[in-house]
Design a protein around this motif. Structure first.
Motif, PDB file in Angstrom:
ATOM      1  N   LEU A   1      -6.995  22.507  43.888  1.00  0.00           N
ATOM      2  CA  LEU A   1      -8.585  22.099  43.299  1.00  0.00           C
ATOM      3  C   LEU A   1      -9.210  23.453  43.379  1.00  0.00           C
ATOM      4  O   LEU A   1      -9.628  24.155  43.045  1.00  0.00           O
ATOM      5  N   LYS A   2      -8.341  24.624  44.743  1.00  0.00           N
ATOM      6  CA  LYS A   2      -9.180  25.683  44.760  1.00  0.00           C
ATOM      7  C   LYS A   2      -8.666  26.167  43.980  1.00  0.00           C
ATOM      8  O   LYS A   2      -9.246  27.219  43.684  1.00  0.00           O
ATOM      9  N   ASN A   3      -7.205  26.477  43.869  1.00  0.00           N
ATOM     10  CA  ASN A   3      -7.205  27.818  42.758  1.00  0.00           C
ATOM     11  C   ASN A   3      -8.434  27.431  41.477  1.00  0.00           C
ATOM     12  O   ASN A   3      -7.923  28.281  41.007  1.00  0.00           O
ATOM     13  N   LEU A   4      -8.223  26.140  40.688  1.00  0.00           N
ATOM     14  CA  LEU A   4      -8.996  26.097  39.886  1.00  0.00           C
ATOM     15  C   LEU A   4      -9.864  26.754  39.513  1.00  0.00           C
ATOM     16  O   LEU A   4     -10.508  26.795  38.936  1.00  0.00           O
ATOM     17  N   LEU A   5     -10.389  26.225  40.727  1.00  0.00           N
ATOM     18  CA  LEU A   5     -12.735  26.329  40.877  1.00  0.00           C
ATOM     19  C   LEU A   5     -12.734  28.214  40.953  1.00  0.00           C
ATOM     20  O   LEU A   5     -12.795  28.522  40.672  1.00  0.00           O
ATOM     21  N   LYS A   6     -10.922  28.591  41.825  1.00  0.00           N
ATOM     22  CA  LYS A   6     -11.160  30.030  41.930  1.00  0.00           C
ATOM     23  C   LYS A   6     -11.024  30.678  40.102  1.00  0.00           C
ATOM     24  O   LYS A   6     -11.978  32.119  40.519  1.00  0.00           O
ATOM     25  N   GLU A   7     -10.541  30.050  39.788  1.00  0.00           N
ATOM     26  CA  GLU A   7     -10.050  31.334  38.439  1.00  0.00           C
ATOM     27  C   GLU A   7     -11.367  30.930  37.327  1.00  0.00           C
ATOM     28  O   GLU A   7     -11.138  30.954  36.589  1.00  0.00           O
ATOM     29  N   GLY A   8     -12.661  30.228  37.887  1.00  0.00           N
ATOM     30  CA  GLY A   8     -13.624  29.792  37.515  1.00  0.00           C
ATOM     31  C   GLY A   8     -13.606  28.302  35.919  1.00  0.00           C
ATOM     32  O   GLY A   8     -13.837  28.388  35.418  1.00  0.00           O
ATOM     33  N   HIS A   9     -12.627  27.536  36.523  1.00  0.00           N
ATOM     34  CA  HIS A   9     -12.716  26.062  35.369  1.00  0.00           C
ATOM     35  C   HIS A   9     -13.984  25.104  35.865  1.00  0.00           C
ATOM     36  O   HIS A   9     -14.065  25.263  36.635  1.00  0.00           O
ATOM     37  N   GLN A  10     -13.882  24.442  34.919  1.00  0.00           N
ATOM     38  CA  GLN A  10     -14.574  23.161  34.755  1.00  0.00           C
ATOM     39  C   GLN A  10     -13.982  21.805  35.021  1.00  0.00           C
ATOM     40  O   GLN A  10     -12.845  21.756  34.861  1.00  0.00           O
ATOM     41  N   VAL A  11     -14.037  21.270  37.087  1.00  0.00           N
ATOM     42  CA  VAL A  11     -13.008  20.840  37.256  1.00  0.00           C
ATOM     43  C   VAL A  11     -13.489  19.189  37.383  1.00  0.00           C
ATOM     44  O   VAL A  11     -14.429  19.071  38.194  1.00  0.00           O
ATOM     45  N   LYS A  12     -13.524  18.090  37.134  1.00  0.00           N
ATOM     46  CA  LYS A  12     -13.490  16.899  37.427  1.00  0.00           C
ATOM     47  C   LYS A  12     -12.220  15.810  38.019  1.00  0.00           C
ATOM     48  O   LYS A  12     -11.301  16.105  37.581  1.00  0.00           O
ATOM     49  N   ILE A  13     -12.919  15.499  39.391  1.00  0.00           N
ATOM     50  CA  ILE A  13     -11.652  14.729  40.167  1.00  0.00           C
ATOM     51  C   ILE A  13     -11.796  12.983  40.012  1.00  0.00           C
ATOM     52  O   ILE A  13     -13.044  13.294  40.027  1.00  0.00           O
ATOM     53  N   LEU A  14     -10.823  12.764  39.881  1.00  0.00           N
ATOM     54  CA  LEU A  14     -11.381  11.339  40.373  1.00  0.00           C
ATOM     55  C   LEU A  14     -10.331  11.149  41.544  1.00  0.00           C
ATOM     56  O   LEU A  14      -8.762  10.909  41.904  1.00  0.00           O
ATOM     57  N   VAL A  15     -10.715  10.039  42.926  1.00  0.00           N
ATOM     58  CA  VAL A  15     -10.480   9.911  44.188  1.00  0.00           C
ATOM     59  C   VAL A  15     -10.873   8.602  44.465  1.00  0.00           C
ATOM     60  O   VAL A  15     -12.107   8.318  43.854  1.00  0.00           O
TER      61      VAL A  15
END
Length: 216
Positions: free
Chosen positions: A17-31
């Motif tokens: 998640l940290k890497n995805l956000l750092k790379e500027g991606h839109q991320v949806k997580i299911l928790v």
């Protein structure tokens, strides 16, 4: 890119998640439990790019609803240190694949373990055979079932990453990758470097329908 990430509250998922956000991606997580997320871990990177949804993978209709609109799926689901009987990988994986099919999403990256392939000479030693494998046999069994499901899956472009022993070490960016079996002499990989590999595969088809093993 819009990424649907499963398992974000685990140690490996958190690094992805940290890497995805750092790379500027839109991320949806299911928790299952959003309170397990630590906002401080994503300070400065998550603003407007992270959506948190509460739910689980065993409810197919809910999973489809939450996954809708994603470009690809990354699953870092796991069982932690538990060796209780689980279907997180196999039945959870079936739901992931079925949801993707219905939504027209065709790219999946998932994680199992380098220890489930008993034909790998790199992992044939007393410690792994007599201590580690027996202590996690139920988890490895379900991971094997999941890989069998993937082997029969041709309509979704999957990559199944098999890390060696996972550590909490630093990101080095320097690791070896080999198909199916652990690179010779390899013993471990940090979660940070595993996350680096997984995020780098998002725009690559090098390991589609493959099971790369990572180690230093």
């Amino acid at each position: 890119m819009k990424v649907f990430l499963l398992g974000a509250t685990g140690k490996t998922g958190e690094e992805i998640l940290k890497n995805l956000l750092k790379e500027g991606h839109q991320v949806k997580i299911l928790v299952r439990d959003p309170s397990k997320l630590n906002p401080d871990d994503f300070a400065g990177n998550a603003d407007g790019k992270l959506e948190v949804a509460k739910g689980g993978i065993f409810d197919l209709e809910s999973l489809k609803s939450q996954m809708k609109g994603s470009d690809l799926v990354i699953s870092s689901l796991g069982t932690g240190t538990s060796n209780k009987y689980t279907e997180v990988y196999s039945e959870g994986g079936r739901n992931i694949l079925n949801a993707m099919r219905e939504l027209g999403i065709d790219r999946l990256t998932t994680i199992t373990s380098g220890l489930i392939d008993m034909s790998d000479p790199s992992t044939d030693n007393f410690f792994l055979n007599r201590i580690i494998r027996p202590n996690y046999n139920k988890v490895y069994y379900d991971q094997t079932r999941w890989e069998t499901i993937l082997d029969d899956t041709k309509d979704i472009k999957w990559t199944c990453v098999r890390p060696s022993y996972l550590s909490d070490g630093k990101a080095t960016g320097k690791y070896r990758v080999q198909l199916n079996h652990c690179p010779q002499g390899g013993r471990k990989i940090s979660r940070k470097d595993l996350a680096d590999f997984i995020v780098n595969q998002m725009n690559s088809e090098e390991y589609v329908f493959q099971k790369p093993v990572l180690a230093y």
